[in-house]
Design a protein around this motif. Sequence first.
Motif, mmCIF file in Angstrom:
data_model
loop_
_atom_site.group_PDB
_atom_site.id
_atom_site.type_symbol
_atom_site.label_atom_id
_atom_site.label_comp_id
_atom_site.label_asym_id
_atom_site.label_seq_id
_atom_site.Cartn_x
_atom_site.Cartn_y
_atom_site.Cartn_z
ATOM 1 N N UNK A 72 62.015 77.377 41.900
ATOM 2 C CA UNK A 72 62.445 76.537 41.196
ATOM 3 C C UNK A 72 63.896 76.213 41.151
ATOM 4 N N UNK A 130 45.302 52.094 38.767
ATOM 5 C CA UNK A 130 46.510 52.582 38.589
ATOM 6 C C UNK A 130 47.485 51.890 39.733
ATOM 7 N N UNK A 131 46.985 51.767 40.865
ATOM 8 C CA UNK A 131 47.741 51.567 41.856
ATOM 9 C C UNK A 131 48.257 49.856 41.802
ATOM 10 N N UNK A 132 47.577 49.380 40.791
ATOM 11 C CA UNK A 132 48.162 48.028 40.606
ATOM 12 C C UNK A 132 49.429 47.842 40.089
ATOM 13 N N UNK A 133 49.969 48.840 39.467
ATOM 14 C CA UNK A 133 51.468 48.714 38.707
ATOM 15 C C UNK A 133 52.473 48.237 39.627
ATOM 16 N N UNK A 134 52.529 48.649 40.940
ATOM 17 C CA UNK A 134 53.425 48.425 41.986
ATOM 18 C C UNK A 134 53.186 47.018 42.268
ATOM 19 N N UNK A 161 37.524 59.558 38.664
ATOM 20 C CA UNK A 161 38.625 59.657 39.098
ATOM 21 C C UNK A 161 39.071 58.745 40.082
ATOM 22 N N UNK A 162 38.102 58.257 41.104
ATOM 23 C CA UNK A 162 38.309 57.367 42.130
ATOM 24 C C UNK A 162 38.698 55.908 41.400
ATOM 25 N N UNK A 207 54.295 44.631 39.626
ATOM 26 C CA UNK A 207 55.863 44.479 39.691
ATOM 27 C C UNK A 207 56.452 43.782 40.736
ATOM 28 N N UNK A 233 42.200 55.662 39.908
ATOM 29 C CA UNK A 233 43.137 55.578 40.790
ATOM 30 C C UNK A 233 43.226 53.987 41.427
ATOM 31 N N UNK A 234 42.103 53.378 41.491
ATOM 32 C CA UNK A 234 42.053 51.981 41.810
ATOM 33 C C UNK A 234 42.896 51.187 40.990
ATOM 34 N N UNK A 281 64.668 73.837 44.218
ATOM 35 C CA UNK A 281 64.306 72.548 44.065
ATOM 36 C C UNK A 281 65.196 71.803 43.174
ATOM 37 N N UNK A 282 65.645 72.600 42.139
ATOM 38 C CA UNK A 282 66.799 72.110 41.164
ATOM 39 C C UNK A 282 68.025 71.966 41.967
#
Lengths: 93, 310
Positions: B125, B11-15, B4-5, B18, B8-9, B128-129
Amino acid sequence: MDRVTAVTNFAGLFALRWFLGMAESAFFPLVIYYQTTFYRRGELARRLAIFYAASNIASAFSGLLSWAVFRIDNTSLASWRYLFIIEGNLISP
Amino acid sequence: MTLSDRSLTTLGSITILFAGFAYWYLPYNATTAKFLTEEEKRVAFLRLQMDSSSIVNEKFVFKDAVKIFKHPTSWVILCKRNPIPTAPPPTNKSIPGIEICLGVPLQSVSLFLPVIVKRLGYSAVKTNLYTVAPNITGAIMLLVLAFSSDLTRIRFPFVALGFIFTMMGMVIYASVNVTSQLQVAYFACFMMTWGTSAPSVILDVWFNNNIANENKRVMLTGVGVPVANLMGVVSSNIFLPQDAPKYFPALITTAAFGAMGCLLTLSLGAYMILDNKKRDRKDGRKVKAQDIPTELMANGPADASYRWFL
């Protein structure tokens, strides 16, 4: 933002939040300035407002999103870590 | 490193990706934009030269940029340390500037709207809505105010109006009985959001319209916007647990900052109207700021031809 997901203690969280703040603090002022270098004085307000409104609508749903993410259970990761993964990977300035 | 770690590493690259895309895609400025023809580039340059900047694409000079802090109006916008020169009586008391006054309502509403809505007693709920709708009307109101401001070519009344909305929302919410007057209380939540973004956006446009020098413009924006953001510190320290569930002191503090911001905006606007009249008399002709080409405004208020964009 999703770097925060891997944090294990308060010091780490604080340090990461510090760097996150540093990175995002320049964003809005420079977007404003950038727009002033494209638009005339009289057309600036609506251009900037469209940008801010988009950002506001996105954050209007962020509360809902985080509430929904906190409902995730039976997983190996804590729910707040999920939240940071999801929000950190969308473009959330 | 667990699986999972590692995910995460990556996934962080999308920003970051961009950011790279934006850097490649967005033009450096209008005169070098790849998607414009030579003629369009020339028009883009002339547009800005006549109606935005004194020198388009001016080289950044820090020493020149910081001169913006010599203008008293900058301090009314940031934090009012010095009084406006013509406004009697002179005072040494420091009072908050418009950016400070707008920062508190802005942050209070964006951070604590769920807490305020929660008081209405709906389920988790629904709570929040029910924060989504006020925020969306807030964005719509921002567009309405900004488009009206562009249409009328006038800024400060719209900044003041935004302040009034949030202030009234806070006052209404504080004064009604939340359980017996639920609809009124929820309407107050809508009203709070109407005035959070508009003052910030239109104020930024207002002072940018009044600064023809690009260096000074980026300096005041770069300091002013963080000053407003810094007020999140105030907002997160006024909603105290012992004041739950209604948070009276926080609502009143926020409303007070709104009222002060409105007052300061109207005073600065009034000063600019009066000063414009004085300049008209001195110059022997009546002109509006929007009719003066910005290339003649290089020295800001020091120029005789300068007029304030109201």
